[in-house]
Design a protein around this motif. Sequence first.
Motif, PDB file in Angstrom:
ATOM      1  N   LYS A 141       0.811  -1.222   0.000  1.00  0.00           N
ATOM      2  CA  LYS A 141       0.000   0.000   0.000  1.00  0.00           C
ATOM      3  C   LYS A 141       0.847   1.276   0.000  1.00  0.00           C
ATOM      4  N   TYR A 142       1.903   1.271   0.787  1.00  0.00           N
ATOM      5  CA  TYR A 142       2.611   2.534   1.025  1.00  0.00           C
ATOM      6  C   TYR A 142       4.031   2.601   0.479  1.00  0.00           C
ATOM      7  N   ILE A 143       4.665   1.446   0.240  1.00  0.00           N
ATOM      8  CA  ILE A 143       6.093   1.526  -0.112  1.00  0.00           C
ATOM      9  C   ILE A 143       6.376   1.102  -1.547  1.00  0.00           C
ATOM     10  N   TRP A 144       5.646   0.109  -2.001  1.00  0.00           N
ATOM     11  CA  TRP A 144       5.827  -0.369  -3.377  1.00  0.00           C
ATOM     12  C   TRP A 144       5.191   0.657  -4.311  1.00  0.00           C
ATOM     13  N   THR A 145       5.999   1.272  -5.143  1.00  0.00           N
ATOM     14  CA  THR A 145       5.460   2.368  -5.946  1.00  0.00           C
ATOM     15  C   THR A 145       5.015   1.920  -7.338  1.00  0.00           C
ATOM     16  N   SER A 284       4.517   0.576  21.101  1.00  0.00           N
ATOM     17  CA  SER A 284       3.657   1.514  20.361  1.00  0.00           C
ATOM     18  C   SER A 284       4.371   1.973  19.088  1.00  0.00           C
ATOM     19  N   PRO A 285       3.617   2.495  18.099  1.00  0.00           N
ATOM     20  CA  PRO A 285       4.267   3.052  16.908  1.00  0.00           C
ATOM     21  C   PRO A 285       5.310   4.095  17.307  1.00  0.00           C
ATOM     22  N   TYR A 286       5.009   4.849  18.359  1.00  0.00           N
ATOM     23  CA  TYR A 286       5.964   5.850  18.846  1.00  0.00           C
ATOM     24  C   TYR A 286       7.248   5.165  19.356  1.00  0.00           C
ATOM     25  N   GLY A 287       7.078   4.055  20.108  1.00  0.00           N
ATOM     26  CA  GLY A 287       8.235   3.329  20.648  1.00  0.00           C
ATOM     27  C   GLY A 287       9.105   2.794  19.519  1.00  0.00           C
ATOM     28  N   ASP A 337      10.881   6.658   9.614  1.00  0.00           N
ATOM     29  CA  ASP A 337       9.662   6.894   8.823  1.00  0.00           C
ATOM     30  C   ASP A 337       9.287   5.641   8.033  1.00  0.00           C
ATOM     31  N   GLN A 338      10.281   5.095   7.304  1.00  0.00           N
ATOM     32  CA  GLN A 338       9.935   3.978   6.424  1.00  0.00           C
ATOM     33  C   GLN A 338       9.535   2.737   7.222  1.00  0.00           C
ATOM     34  N   LEU A 339      10.236   2.485   8.320  1.00  0.00           N
ATOM     35  CA  LEU A 339       9.927   1.260   9.068  1.00  0.00           C
ATOM     36  C   LEU A 339       8.640   1.381   9.876  1.00  0.00           C
ATOM     37  N   THR A 340       8.354   2.566  10.387  1.00  0.00           N
ATOM     38  CA  THR A 340       7.084   2.726  11.118  1.00  0.00           C
ATOM     39  C   THR A 340       5.932   2.581  10.131  1.00  0.00           C
ATOM     40  N   VAL A 343       5.498  -1.171   9.323  1.00  0.00           N
ATOM     41  CA  VAL A 343       4.931  -1.999  10.396  1.00  0.00           C
ATOM     42  C   VAL A 343       3.522  -1.537  10.798  1.00  0.00           C
ATOM     43  N   HIS A 344       3.323  -0.205  10.836  1.00  0.00           N
ATOM     44  CA  HIS A 344       2.037   0.297  11.364  1.00  0.00           C
ATOM     45  C   HIS A 344       1.233   1.114  10.355  1.00  0.00           C
ATOM     46  N   GLY A 345       1.687   1.208   9.130  1.00  0.00           N
ATOM     47  CA  GLY A 345       0.956   1.972   8.111  1.00  0.00           C
ATOM     48  C   GLY A 345       1.110   3.470   8.319  1.00  0.00           C
ATOM     49  N   LYS A 346       0.481   4.223   7.409  1.00  0.00           N
ATOM     50  CA  LYS A 346       0.586   5.691   7.474  1.00  0.00           C
ATOM     51  C   LYS A 346      -0.041   6.207   8.767  1.00  0.00           C
ATOM     52  N   GLU A 347      -1.132   5.543   9.180  1.00  0.00           N
ATOM     53  CA  GLU A 347      -1.821   5.974  10.387  1.00  0.00           C
ATOM     54  C   GLU A 347      -0.911   5.812  11.620  1.00  0.00           C
ATOM     55  N   GLY A 348      -0.163   4.724  11.636  1.00  0.00           N
ATOM     56  CA  GLY A 348       0.772   4.478  12.738  1.00  0.00           C
ATOM     57  C   GLY A 348       1.874   5.518  12.755  1.00  0.00           C
TER      58      GLY A 348
END
Length: 462
Positions: A141-145, A284-287, A337-340, A343-348
């Motif tokens: 959804k977010y990384i494969w262009t 958490s996504p923050y962690g 940015d890329q790993l969050t 793992v958690h999507g744009k929302e994460g």
Amino acid sequence: MKLLKQILSASKSTWLQSYTRSYASRNILKLSERGMYQDMFPSSAGSEILDLLNRAPQCVYAGFDPTANSLHVGNLLVIINLLHWQRGGHDVIALLGGATGYIGDPSGRSTDRIALQSEVIQENVNCIKNNLETVFENHKKYIWTKDESKLKPIKVVNNESWYRGIDSIQFVSEIGRNFRMGTMLLKQSVQSRINSEIGMSFTEFAYQIFQSYDWLHLLKEYNCRFQIGGSDQMGNISAGHELISRTTKQNVYGLTLPLVTTEEGDKFGKSAGNAVWLDAKKTSPYGLYQFFIRTKDSEVENLLKLFTFFSVGEIQDIMFKHKQHPEQRYPQTCLADQLTTLVHGKEGLERAMKATEAIYSKDVKSLVSLSSAELEQIFENATVTNLLLSPGITVLELGMKAKCFPTENDAMRIIQAGGFYINHQKVKKIDEVITQSAHILPNLLSLLRVGKRNYYIVRWQT
Ligand SMILES: Nc1ncnc2c1ncn2[C@@H]1O[C@H](COP(=O)(O)OP(=O)(O)OP(=O)(O)O)[C@@H](O)[C@H]1O
Ligand SMILES: N[C@@H](Cc1ccc(O)cc1)C(=O)O
């Protein structure tokens, strides 16, 4: 020989037969320029593998045992390698060890594992399946262009499904016969345990037979010639290679990845007690975001190469920018940015940014939109107190009830000197009355701070 014959004659499933698309780069070995591989098995198979990869899409698998209810950052490297295969047009299988989870892999362990109850294993299998599917989905959804349809869906299998129907006498008599005790005893995972005081159970000793049989099963079922894993998996992978060489005429190959370690050099593992988890409820996504933001300058280029999908050229540009302004921590931000997102999507990622702002912006607005769980996760070292909002309670009383100060004298001195904050706002009057509109967030929490970084959370009961 029924069992072996049955497996050797299994028909290839149709999802592997649709090799019609062509991809620009199928050469997964090229990832070695990013430091992705530790070892290859057999060690001299490089050109053979290259030939196969160039000729047609291949099938690869990696296994994950359900020893916890989430995967972690160490496993993520294996998942990222699987994603590179998927991006190269290959077929990817993620195996859940619903059966091997009962046995326990001795690799890298100094003692026997504690046996897990079947409900726990089942629950862990579901959680890990969810982790895997989420990461593959977020990647698409977010990384494969490029064109989405070009990514073949991963196949998630559970080895419990083929062991369920196998007769144990038949298994030992037909499969066990292909394993030589001398070779089994020489495995690092066995050697390191067998001479120790505690020793090793037969159950864990036999683990390598099951991982080997899994590969044989996947080879027959899906023509799966490749297995990848962390470098601690080499013993199990070479055992599988031997079983397959003895029982079929086919060549198979193993690739291992470097182990992700802590600063002290310990492997990040599910059961080692130091994991950074992929499940948002556990880290958490923050962690997760902060874990990557904290990467040392000396390690960040390496992690960008291993964990992200930036090209080597892009990584050089990122590092060039870093040299101009190291204080901006640009490579760390790209990594986090890329790993969050993965793992958690744009929302994460948005949640992680929101949390970062809550800590660093010192603006009350940044706290308003956080849930109580988020606030407690962000300020994880904060003391949490439940208080009844009694009419007339003052700043001084609040500070004391929330255990911010050892004595009332300290409280008065620090508050009046300007060292006390409620929701990032300095409060200096000790007799100011606490009100819902001025001091309590819409989520019925107050964030108190003494000095620069001592946080206290008050959960109000109205
Ligand atoms: N820190 C790590 N770095 C790289 N790969 C890892 C790391 N930890 C696990 N892996 C790999 O992930 C795959 C799945 O491993 P597994 O499910 O057994 O996790 P684990 O974290 O090693 O669990 P446990 O701590 O219970 O042994 C294996 O290929 C393993 O080598
Ligand atoms: N033994 C692997 C997991 C695994 C399980 C079954 C397999 O067929 C392959 C890998 C580990 O513990 O890390």
